[in-house]
Design a protein around this motif. Structure first.
Motif, PDB file in Angstrom:
ATOM      1  N   LEU A   1     -24.725  11.209   0.963  1.00 20.67           N
ATOM      2  CA  LEU A   1     -25.854  11.975   0.437  1.00 20.67           C
ATOM      3  C   LEU A   1     -26.395  11.367  -0.842  1.00 20.67           C
ATOM      4  CD1 LEU A   1     -24.169  15.504   0.667  1.00 20.67           C
ATOM      5  CD2 LEU A   1     -25.863  14.565   2.256  1.00 20.67           C
ATOM      6  N   ILE A   2     -27.681  11.664  -1.086  1.00 20.21           N
ATOM      7  CA  ILE A   2     -28.318  11.340  -2.362  1.00 20.21           C
ATOM      8  C   ILE A   2     -28.778  12.658  -2.962  1.00 20.21           C
ATOM      9  CG2 ILE A   2     -30.445  10.390  -3.341  1.00 20.21           C
ATOM     10  CD1 ILE A   2     -30.348   8.230  -1.259  1.00 20.21           C
ATOM     11  N   PHE A   3     -28.631  12.813  -4.263  1.00 22.35           N
ATOM     12  CA  PHE A   3     -29.170  13.984  -4.959  1.00 22.35           C
ATOM     13  C   PHE A   3     -30.315  13.556  -5.857  1.00 22.35           C
ATOM     14  CE2 PHE A   3     -26.308  17.945  -5.370  1.00 22.35           C
ATOM     15  CZ  PHE A   3     -26.143  17.996  -3.996  1.00 22.35           C
ATOM     16  N   LEU A   4     -31.463  14.184  -5.671  1.00 26.88           N
ATOM     17  CA  LEU A   4     -32.635  13.900  -6.514  1.00 26.88           C
ATOM     18  C   LEU A   4     -33.004  15.165  -7.276  1.00 26.88           C
ATOM     19  CD1 LEU A   4     -34.823  12.209  -3.756  1.00 26.88           C
ATOM     20  CD2 LEU A   4     -33.811  11.027  -5.707  1.00 26.88           C
ATOM     21  N   GLY A   5     -33.661  14.981  -8.418  1.00 23.32           N
ATOM     22  CA  GLY A   5     -34.131  16.150  -9.157  1.00 23.32           C
ATOM     23  C   GLY A   5     -34.293  15.799 -10.614  1.00 23.32           C
TER      24      GLY A   5
ATOM     25  N   GLY B   1     -17.162   8.547   2.668  1.00 20.49           N
ATOM     26  CA  GLY B   1     -18.394   9.264   2.359  1.00 20.49           C
ATOM     27  C   GLY B   1     -18.571   9.387   0.860  1.00 20.49           C
ATOM     28  N   TYR B   2     -19.807   9.649   0.452  1.00 16.49           N
ATOM     29  CA  TYR B   2     -20.092   9.757  -0.986  1.00 16.49           C
ATOM     30  C   TYR B   2     -21.379  10.536  -1.221  1.00 16.49           C
ATOM     31  CZ  TYR B   2     -22.314   5.367   0.617  1.00 16.49           C
ATOM     32  OH  TYR B   2     -22.976   4.408   1.338  1.00 16.49           O
ATOM     33  N   LEU B   3     -21.462  11.008  -2.450  1.00 11.12           N
ATOM     34  CA  LEU B   3     -22.697  11.648  -2.898  1.00 11.12           C
ATOM     35  C   LEU B   3     -23.179  10.856  -4.114  1.00 11.12           C
ATOM     36  CD1 LEU B   3     -23.241  15.438  -3.583  1.00 11.12           C
ATOM     37  CD2 LEU B   3     -24.259  13.654  -4.972  1.00 11.12           C
TER      38      LEU B   3
ATOM     39  N   ASN C   1     -27.122  10.464   5.380  1.00 11.01           N
ATOM     40  CA  ASN C   1     -27.359  11.715   6.115  1.00 11.01           C
ATOM     41  C   ASN C   1     -28.552  12.482   5.572  1.00 11.01           C
ATOM     42  OD1 ASN C   1     -24.167  11.264   6.140  1.00 11.01           O
ATOM     43  ND2 ASN C   1     -24.825  12.222   8.044  1.00 11.01           N
ATOM     44  N   ALA C   2     -28.697  12.523   4.232  1.00 11.49           N
ATOM     45  CA  ALA C   2     -29.804  13.297   3.660  1.00 11.49           C
ATOM     46  C   ALA C   2     -30.015  12.950   2.196  1.00 11.49           C
ATOM     47  CB  ALA C   2     -29.500  14.795   3.773  1.00 11.49           C
ATOM     48  N   ALA C   3     -31.253  13.198   1.739  1.00  7.89           N
ATOM     49  CA  ALA C   3     -31.578  13.132   0.313  1.00  7.89           C
ATOM     50  C   ALA C   3     -31.946  14.564  -0.092  1.00  7.89           C
ATOM     51  CB  ALA C   3     -32.743  12.182   0.078  1.00  7.89           C
ATOM     52  N   VAL C   4     -31.110  15.160  -0.926  1.00 12.33           N
ATOM     53  CA  VAL C   4     -31.327  16.549  -1.343  1.00 12.33           C
ATOM     54  C   VAL C   4     -32.117  16.536  -2.648  1.00 12.33           C
ATOM     55  CG1 VAL C   4     -30.190  18.667  -2.122  1.00 12.33           C
ATOM     56  CG2 VAL C   4     -29.180  17.310  -0.267  1.00 12.33           C
ATOM     57  N   SER C   5     -33.251  17.227  -2.652  1.00 11.94           N
ATOM     58  CA  SER C   5     -34.060  17.318  -3.867  1.00 11.94           C
ATOM     59  C   SER C   5     -33.934  18.729  -4.437  1.00 11.94           C
ATOM     60  CB  SER C   5     -35.515  17.013  -3.518  1.00 11.94           C
ATOM     61  OG  SER C   5     -36.366  17.478  -4.538  1.00 11.94           O
ATOM     62  N   LEU C   6     -33.392  18.833  -5.643  1.00 14.99           N
ATOM     63  CA  LEU C   6     -33.301  20.136  -6.316  1.00 14.99           C
ATOM     64  C   LEU C   6     -34.559  20.311  -7.160  1.00 14.99           C
ATOM     65  CD1 LEU C   6     -29.578  20.230  -7.535  1.00 14.99           C
ATOM     66  CD2 LEU C   6     -30.620  21.552  -5.690  1.00 14.99           C
TER      67      LEU C   6
ATOM     68  N   LEU D   1     -35.525  12.315   5.845  1.00 20.77           N
ATOM     69  CA  LEU D   1     -34.197  12.602   5.269  1.00 20.77           C
ATOM     70  C   LEU D   1     -34.272  13.608   4.122  1.00 20.77           C
ATOM     71  CD1 LEU D   1     -32.746   8.966   5.168  1.00 20.77           C
ATOM     72  CD2 LEU D   1     -31.926  10.870   6.578  1.00 20.77           C
ATOM     73  N   LEU D   2     -35.493  13.988   3.715  1.00 18.27           N
ATOM     74  CA  LEU D   2     -35.615  14.829   2.513  1.00 18.27           C
ATOM     75  C   LEU D   2     -35.331  16.299   2.818  1.00 18.27           C
ATOM     76  CD1 LEU D   2     -36.458  14.673  -0.509  1.00 18.27           C
ATOM     77  CD2 LEU D   2     -38.703  15.498   0.229  1.00 18.27           C
TER      78      LEU D   2
END
Ligand code: AMP
Length: 186
Positions: free
Chosen positions: A3-7, A80-82, A108-113, A164-165
């Motif tokens: 995963l990627i975390f954006l924000g 796996g990693y974030l 798997n996904a890019a999570v945008s907070l 993926l967003l």
């Protein structure tokens, strides 16, 4: 799970990242934490990064890409990693695509907070009073917000185009936000 975390700065990426990593039993890689450790150790990378960080600017892409290429080779990254705080520019995202492709890793996904900017600035000013982080001062905070909107926000479109967003409302109580994130990752 990868995963990627954006924000934007202050949205709570670090707090949520730790909780999501526990849930999936994957490692949490925060490039901000990695760079702060390098600064504390007064390594070559740390010395190079310091002036960028203290001015709320981004450390050059090639430095980050080298760090992440090496870090993702470790055994602990194979399950796996974030990624928290990386990528932060389009060249970093393109570089990450290549790094992952070489390792046959699939994102798997890019999570945008998401959150309101004024609320975030206030949160960061409060955090600065507690954490003593050298870049949590009002003027550097404003600069970091600007850098996010200018250089990092284009990644939202980049990952949206790849389907993926996942956008998640980052305001509310901590465990409620974690639940929202886990729901979009199902
Ligand atoms: P953070 O803890 O993620 O807010 O990062 C703190 C600071 O470290 C940022 O303001 C940047 O100066 C630097 N930094 C962290 N991650 C990156 C990255 N992916 N690219 C460039 N600079 C970064």
């Amino acid at each position: 799970m990868r995963l990627i975390f954006l924000g934007p700065p202050g949205v709570g990426k670090g707090t949520q990242a730790k909780r999501v990593c526990e849930n999936f039993n994957i490692i949490h890689l925060s490039t901000g934490d990695i760079l702060r450790a390098e600064m504390a150790a007064e390594s070559e990378i740390g010395k190079k990064a310091k002036s960028f960080i203290d001015n709320g600017k981004l450390v050059p892409d090639e430095v980050l890409l080298r760090i992440m290429d090496n870090r993702l080779k470790n055994d602990d990254a194979q399950k796996g990693y974030l990624l928290d705080g990386f990528p932060r520019t389009i060249p970093q995202a393109e570089g990450l695509d290549k790094i992952m492709e070489n390792k046959s890793h699939i994102l798997n996904a890019a999570v945008s907070l998401t959150a309101d900017e004024d609320e975030l600035v206030q949160r960061l000013i409060n955090r600065g009073l507690e954490s003593g982080r050298s870049d949590d001062t009002p003027s550097v905070i404003r600069q970091r917000q600007k850098v996010y909107w200018d250089q990092t926000a284009p990644l939202l479109k980049y990952y949206k185009n790849k389907n993926l967003l996942k956008e998640v409302d980052g305001l509310g109580n901590i465990s409620e936000i974690t639940k929202r994130i886990l729901r979009v990752l199902k």
